[in-house]
Design a protein around this motif. Structure first.
Motif, PDB file in Angstrom:
ATOM      1  N   CYS A  21      -1.142   5.210  -1.707  1.00  0.00           N
ATOM      2  CA  CYS A  21      -2.535   5.358  -2.122  1.00  0.00           C
ATOM      3  C   CYS A  21      -3.104   3.972  -2.384  1.00  0.00           C
ATOM      4  N   PHE A  22      -4.370   3.768  -1.999  1.00  0.00           N
ATOM      5  CA  PHE A  22      -4.960   2.437  -2.089  1.00  0.00           C
ATOM      6  C   PHE A  22      -6.322   2.474  -2.795  1.00  0.00           C
ATOM      7  N   ALA A  23      -6.527   1.446  -3.613  1.00  0.00           N
ATOM      8  CA  ALA A  23      -7.803   1.264  -4.287  1.00  0.00           C
ATOM      9  C   ALA A  23      -8.811   0.683  -3.318  1.00  0.00           C
ATOM     10  N   GLN A  24     -10.080   1.016  -3.522  1.00  0.00           N
ATOM     11  CA  GLN A  24     -11.127   0.500  -2.637  1.00  0.00           C
ATOM     12  C   GLN A  24     -11.569  -0.906  -3.028  1.00  0.00           C
ATOM     13  N   THR A  25     -11.195  -1.322  -4.233  1.00  0.00           N
ATOM     14  CA  THR A  25     -11.506  -2.667  -4.691  1.00  0.00           C
ATOM     15  C   THR A  25     -10.624  -2.975  -5.894  1.00  0.00           C
ATOM     16  N   LEU A  74      -7.268  15.780  -0.101  1.00  0.00           N
ATOM     17  CA  LEU A  74      -5.840  15.538   0.133  1.00  0.00           C
ATOM     18  C   LEU A  74      -5.015  16.821   0.051  1.00  0.00           C
ATOM     19  N   LEU A  75      -5.664  17.982  -0.065  1.00  0.00           N
ATOM     20  CA  LEU A  75      -4.909  19.221  -0.219  1.00  0.00           C
ATOM     21  C   LEU A  75      -3.947  19.503   0.939  1.00  0.00           C
ATOM     22  N   PRO A  76      -4.305  19.192   2.201  1.00  0.00           N
ATOM     23  CA  PRO A  76      -3.305  19.421   3.258  1.00  0.00           C
ATOM     24  C   PRO A  76      -1.989  18.700   2.999  1.00  0.00           C
ATOM     25  N   ALA A  77      -2.050  17.535   2.364  1.00  0.00           N
ATOM     26  CA  ALA A  77      -0.822  16.792   2.074  1.00  0.00           C
ATOM     27  C   ALA A  77       0.037  17.511   1.042  1.00  0.00           C
ATOM     28  N   PHE A  78      -0.567  18.382   0.234  1.00  0.00           N
ATOM     29  CA  PHE A  78       0.224  19.156  -0.727  1.00  0.00           C
ATOM     30  C   PHE A  78       1.244  20.018   0.013  1.00  0.00           C
ATOM     31  N   TYR A  79       0.846  20.459   1.201  1.00  0.00           N
ATOM     32  CA  TYR A  79       1.710  21.318   2.025  1.00  0.00           C
ATOM     33  C   TYR A  79       2.513  20.506   3.048  1.00  0.00           C
ATOM     34  N   ASN A  80       2.403  19.176   2.916  1.00  0.00           N
ATOM     35  CA  ASN A  80       3.047  18.266   3.878  1.00  0.00           C
ATOM     36  C   ASN A  80       2.513  18.445   5.293  1.00  0.00           C
ATOM     37  N   HIS A  81       1.243  18.876   5.399  1.00  0.00           N
ATOM     38  CA  HIS A  81       0.597  18.954   6.701  1.00  0.00           C
ATOM     39  C   HIS A  81       0.052  17.564   7.048  1.00  0.00           C
ATOM     40  N   ARG A  82       0.419  17.031   8.174  1.00  0.00           N
ATOM     41  CA  ARG A  82      -0.056  15.710   8.573  1.00  0.00           C
ATOM     42  C   ARG A  82      -1.352  15.839   9.355  1.00  0.00           C
ATOM     43  N   GLN A  83      -2.261  14.886   9.152  1.00  0.00           N
ATOM     44  CA  GLN A  83      -3.518  14.887   9.885  1.00  0.00           C
ATOM     45  C   GLN A  83      -3.297  14.422  11.320  1.00  0.00           C
ATOM     46  N   LYS A  84      -4.137  14.933  12.214  1.00  0.00           N
ATOM     47  CA  LYS A  84      -3.993  14.575  13.628  1.00  0.00           C
ATOM     48  C   LYS A  84      -4.242  13.092  13.848  1.00  0.00           C
ATOM     49  N   GLU A  85      -5.276  12.572  13.197  1.00  0.00           N
ATOM     50  CA  GLU A  85      -5.565  11.152  13.295  1.00  0.00           C
ATOM     51  C   GLU A  85      -5.090  10.451  12.033  1.00  0.00           C
ATOM     52  N   ALA A  86      -4.434   9.310  12.232  1.00  0.00           N
ATOM     53  CA  ALA A  86      -3.919   8.564  11.087  1.00  0.00           C
ATOM     54  C   ALA A  86      -5.069   8.137  10.179  1.00  0.00           C
ATOM     55  N   PRO A  87      -5.032   8.489   8.888  1.00  0.00           N
ATOM     56  CA  PRO A  87      -6.115   8.113   7.982  1.00  0.00           C
ATOM     57  C   PRO A  87      -6.191   6.589   7.812  1.00  0.00           C
ATOM     58  N   LEU A  88      -7.396   6.102   7.579  1.00  0.00           N
ATOM     59  CA  LEU A  88      -7.617   4.683   7.320  1.00  0.00           C
ATOM     60  C   LEU A  88      -8.034   4.501   5.862  1.00  0.00           C
ATOM     61  N   ALA A  89      -7.467   3.502   5.216  1.00  0.00           N
ATOM     62  CA  ALA A  89      -7.861   3.158   3.848  1.00  0.00           C
ATOM     63  C   ALA A  89      -8.652   1.855   3.892  1.00  0.00           C
ATOM     64  N   TYR A  90      -9.814   1.879   3.259  1.00  0.00           N
ATOM     65  CA  TYR A  90     -10.686   0.697   3.231  1.00  0.00           C
ATOM     66  C   TYR A  90     -10.619   0.048   1.852  1.00  0.00           C
ATOM     67  N   SER A  91     -10.589  -1.280   1.820  1.00  0.00           N
ATOM     68  CA  SER A  91     -10.639  -2.032   0.558  1.00  0.00           C
ATOM     69  C   SER A  91     -11.507  -3.269   0.756  1.00  0.00           C
ATOM     70  N   GLU A  92     -12.019  -3.785  -0.366  1.00  0.00           N
ATOM     71  CA  GLU A  92     -12.856  -4.985  -0.295  1.00  0.00           C
ATOM     72  C   GLU A  92     -12.841  -5.709  -1.624  1.00  0.00           C
ATOM     73  N   THR A  93     -13.213  -6.975  -1.597  1.00  0.00           N
ATOM     74  CA  THR A  93     -13.576  -7.701  -2.812  1.00  0.00           C
ATOM     75  C   THR A  93     -14.708  -8.662  -2.497  1.00  0.00           C
ATOM     76  N   TYR A  94     -15.733  -8.592  -3.320  1.00  0.00           N
ATOM     77  CA  TYR A  94     -16.866  -9.511  -3.202  1.00  0.00           C
ATOM     78  C   TYR A  94     -16.839 -10.563  -4.315  1.00  0.00           C
ATOM     79  N   TYR A  95     -15.784 -10.547  -5.093  1.00  0.00           N
ATOM     80  CA  TYR A  95     -15.709 -11.489  -6.208  1.00  0.00           C
ATOM     81  C   TYR A  95     -15.801 -12.947  -5.747  1.00  0.00           C
TER      82      TYR A  95
END
Length: 775
Positions: free
Chosen positions: A81-85, A326-347
């Motif tokens: 799991c990834f933070a967005q910032t 994220l409920l499909p992941a509760f059942y260990n169902h994988r998504q057809k397309e690999a999810p992308l996690a976005y992050s940024e910093t403007y500091y």
């Protein structure tokens, strides 16, 4: 032909029956079916600044986190799991709204506000009839920044006056104090439906865990903070167990961001978006045994929490939401397309004029978009040490194209942040205490090639270290370092601001003004620099110079309501009431929501005896910000003027809830109790007043008066009165002091001193009557 049709119809009906039977007997029940007709409580726990890989259930062998481990045993743990910032307020905004910083626009801490148009989790639960409460541990999440939307109760109440220095690391409360507030709130609502958010800040620097964790983790105090926080979370888990709430409560545990801990030369967080700063724990606990001990390897993001919670609770997902359930992941169902996690910093961009950083990642690769892009195979290179941009050109092009699409689509119709909403008194206090640094001029950055933060980390660390030195007793060394930084990189506006802050804290106001003016030379519209220049003049009691500076600044076309507020306030202090009123009215014409202006206008009209106008302004201030400093104090004074002593007492009490160190409210309460012959309460609040402000003369006089009335501690009472006189009270207050001394010396048997003090008191009283013939 007819038989054939009958056969087809039979098989069609059989297929439907078999389909239904499959769903009933073979397919796992959906969440709506598991939930049934019941409503489940929700508790959201966010543990600030916590790396996933520094928890036992994520593989860390150097820390004990039994409660969080129990969450993992009873729930679904997301490995990736990834933070967005890597910043607290922006990250919690993504959690609470299900939107990316690209859309909600909250990209920094302090002076940036959560848009009111966004629906928050709390608002969704409130609309569903739940009681909602939040308990936050850091000032950066104070209600003034806007995350209180939808909460019936929002526990912040940070008293900035007790901090000599304001920073993210100092304005906080420990986890035990947060739990001390949260658990009674939950206890009162255990038979109702509730949504509670509990935020703990302890793993944030400075790492100073309490005993016994300070000794147990002497070599790793960061881990000690995590272990301490876990011990306090255990109190919450025990409450849920003993209150039989586990069967009807969903619990979500997450961190808002991580901590670099020296990786890539970053000691803390906010500057880079490498995994140490954005890889966070996420565990979701439900009462359903099917989802106990589940581990999901799927890429998840904090922005996914809101739609997941909505689906769990049967709440329609708002159209604004950009995350995915994220409920499909509760059942260990994988998504057809690999999810992308976005992050940024403007500091780096906001504070130094260097480039911002953005990234996307899937299970295999991570791309960091910067002046020199970085591509890592995070499956094989989790430490992000080998940049593959040039050796994996196809992967780079595909990831870059995906990032461009995500950024473009997610930023459509984005909210624009509005810094003007912060109330003037808070803005002034933040500026004067160095909480908010100087932001680089956005206009000057347009079209320029901005420096890569990776190349500037040494400068950043050096400046951060120098600021710490400057605020902790080594100002000259700090200034020398910062001047060296300026010599090599004269465009870092924050460096000039930092020296100005150091001088300001030392009360070297003239030198502070010089550096704040250099900030204005580089960024003429920097209102925080202008505020601090004004405060520096005020610190030297040069009100005329302060007013001249502000008026000159405003004449250049800057319509800054804060500065009109300051003009009004300095004239209020000097009792130039009509002039002050004019300035406050101008402030309100530019910012109609200036609760601070309405509050002081109310105070002015109280002094002028125009109670109707005073009430009008105080009422408006109350509607805008019911927790504003001095607001309940002013209401109490109005109640006193109207003879409503019980109401006045209640308002003074409310003032002390908002401002626990408000000694004038304490003193006025003691006066009320004196008027109503409640000597025990009078004594209590005089003692509190003395502890809070030992330089207020009248406190000493009235404590001595109590001892005199009780017939005890005469010599101590004499010493108290003398101490009060030494503090140079108003001339009109001195007769009381000498009459007290006369009576006390009489009780002590010193008749000569008694007569001498009585005569002095009579002379002072006669002099006061001569100065005020109307009396």
């Amino acid at each position: 032909m007819k038989k054939r049709r009958l056969a087809i119809a039979f098989f069609a009906v059989a297929a439907v029956i078999l389909g239904v039977a499959y769903k009933l007997f073979f397919q796992e029940p959906g969440f709506a079916q598991l939930r049934g007709n019941h409503q489940f409580n929700l508790i959201l726990i966010t543990l600030d600044t916590t790396r996933a890989d520094h928890l036992a259930c994520y593989g860390c062998t150097h820390v004990e986190t039994p409660t969080i481990d129990r969450f993992a045993e009873h729930g679904v743990r997301f490995e990736r799991c990834f933070a967005q910032t890597p910043l607290t307020l922006p990250s919690h905004t993504s959690i609470m709204t299900g939107t990316l910083p690209l859309f909600h626009g909250v990209r920094d801490n302090g002076g940036v506000f959560v848009p009111q148009g966004l629906e928050t989790l709390a608002e969704l639960f409130k609309h569903k009839g739940y009681e909602t409460g939040a308990f936050v541990a850091a000032y950066v999440l104070d209600s003034k920044w806007g995350l209180n939307q939808g909460f019936d109760y929002y526990f912040d109440r940070f008293d900035l006056s007790k901090f000599k220095r304001i920073s993210l690391g100092t304005v906080q409360r420990p986890a035990n104090e947060v739990m001390d507030e949260a658990l009674p709130w939950l206890e009162k609502r255990k038979d109702k439906n509730f949504f509670a958010w509990v935020h703990l800040y302890d793993p944030h620097s400075p790492y100073e865990p309490p005993a016994p964790f300070n000794k147990q983790y002497a070599e790793h105090p960061y881990l000690g903070e995590i272990a301490f926080a876990d011990s306090q979370i255990q109190r919450l888990w025990r409450f849920l167990e003993t209150s039989s709430l586990l069967d009807r409560t969903f619990l979500v545990f997450a961190a808002d961001h991580g901590e670099s801990l020296g990786e890539h030369n970053e000691s803390s967080h906010g500057f880079f978006i490498y995994q140490g700063a954005i890889h966070v724990p996420l565990i979701i606990v439900t009462p359903f045994k099917r989802f106990q001990g589940v581990v999901s390897p799927e890429t998840a993001s904090l922005v996914d929490l809101m739609p997941t919670i909505c689906e769990m609770e049967g709440i329609p997902i708002p159209i604004q939401v950009q995350g995915k359930s994220l409920l499909p992941a509760f059942y260990n169902h994988r998504q057809k397309e690999a999810p992308l996690a976005y992050s940024e910093t403007y500091y780096p961009r906001f504070h130094y004029g260097w480039s911002d950083l953005k990234s996307i990642q899937n299970e295999k690769y991570k791309l960091i978009i910067s002046p020199e892009p970085e591509l890592y195979d995070i499956a094989d290179d989790p430490s992000e040490e080998k940049n593959l941009v040039w050796s994996q050109q196809d992967v780079y092009r595909n990831m870059n194209a995906a990032a461009e699409t995500l950024i473009r689509e997610s930023g459509k119709n984005a909210y624009q942040t509005d810094e003007t909403k912060i109330d003037e008194e808070t803005r002034e206090k933040l500026a004067s205490l160095g909480y908010v640094g100087s932001f680089s001029n956005p206009a000057k950055l347009e079209g320029k090639t901005l420096a890569n933060p990776k190349e500037k980390i040494g400068v950043y660390n050096e400046l951060s270290h120098a600021r710490e030195m400057g605020m902790s007793g080594k100002p000259e060394e700090a200034i020398k370092i910062i001047r060296g930084i300026i010599a090599t990189d004269p465009d870092i506006t924050d460096a000039y601001f930092s020296i100005g802050n150091i001088y300001f804290q030392q009360q070297r106001y003239r030198e502070a003004i010089d550096y704040f003016k250099q900030v204005l030379g580089r960024k003429p519209d920097d209102s925080f620099a202008a505020i601090n220049i004004t405060l520096a003049y005020e610190g030297m009691n040069q009100f005329t110079e302060a007013e001249e500076f502000v008026l000159n600044y405003l004449s250049k076309g800057f319509k800054e309501p804060q500065l009109y507020f300051m003009l009004g306030n300095m004239n209020f202090i000097q009792k130039n009431y009509d002039k002050a009123i004019s300035y406050f009215e101008t402030c309100l014409s530019l910012n109609a929501e200036s609760a601070s202006s309405h509050n002081i206008l109310g105070a002015i009209y109280l002094v002028k005896g125009e109670l109707h106008r005073a009430e009008e302004h105080l009422q408006k201030a109350m509607q805008l910000n019911p927790r504003l400093t001095n607001l309940h104090y002013n209401w109490a004074q109005m109640d006193e003027k109207e003879g409503m002593l019980q109401e006045a007492e209640a308002e003074y009490m409310k003032e002390l809830e908002c401002s626990p160190k408000h000694f004038k409210a304490m003193y006025n309460l003691s006066h009320l109790y004196r008027e109503t012959n409640n000597e025990a309460k009078e004594y209590e609040y005089l003692k509190r007043c003395l502890d809070t402000d030992p330089d207020f003369p009248l406190t000493y006089f009235y404590l001595a008066r109590i001892y005199l009335r009780r017939g005890e501690r005469y010599q101590e009472a004499v010493d108290l009165v003398k101490k009060g006189i030494d503090l140079k009270p108003e001339r009109s207050e001195l007769p009381l002091a000498y009459f007290l001394l006369a009576d006390l010396y009489n009780r002590l048997g010193d008749q000569a001193m008694s007569r001498k003090c009585a005569q002095k008191g009579q002379e002072l009283a006669a002099s006061a009557d001569g100065d005020n013939p109307q009396n």
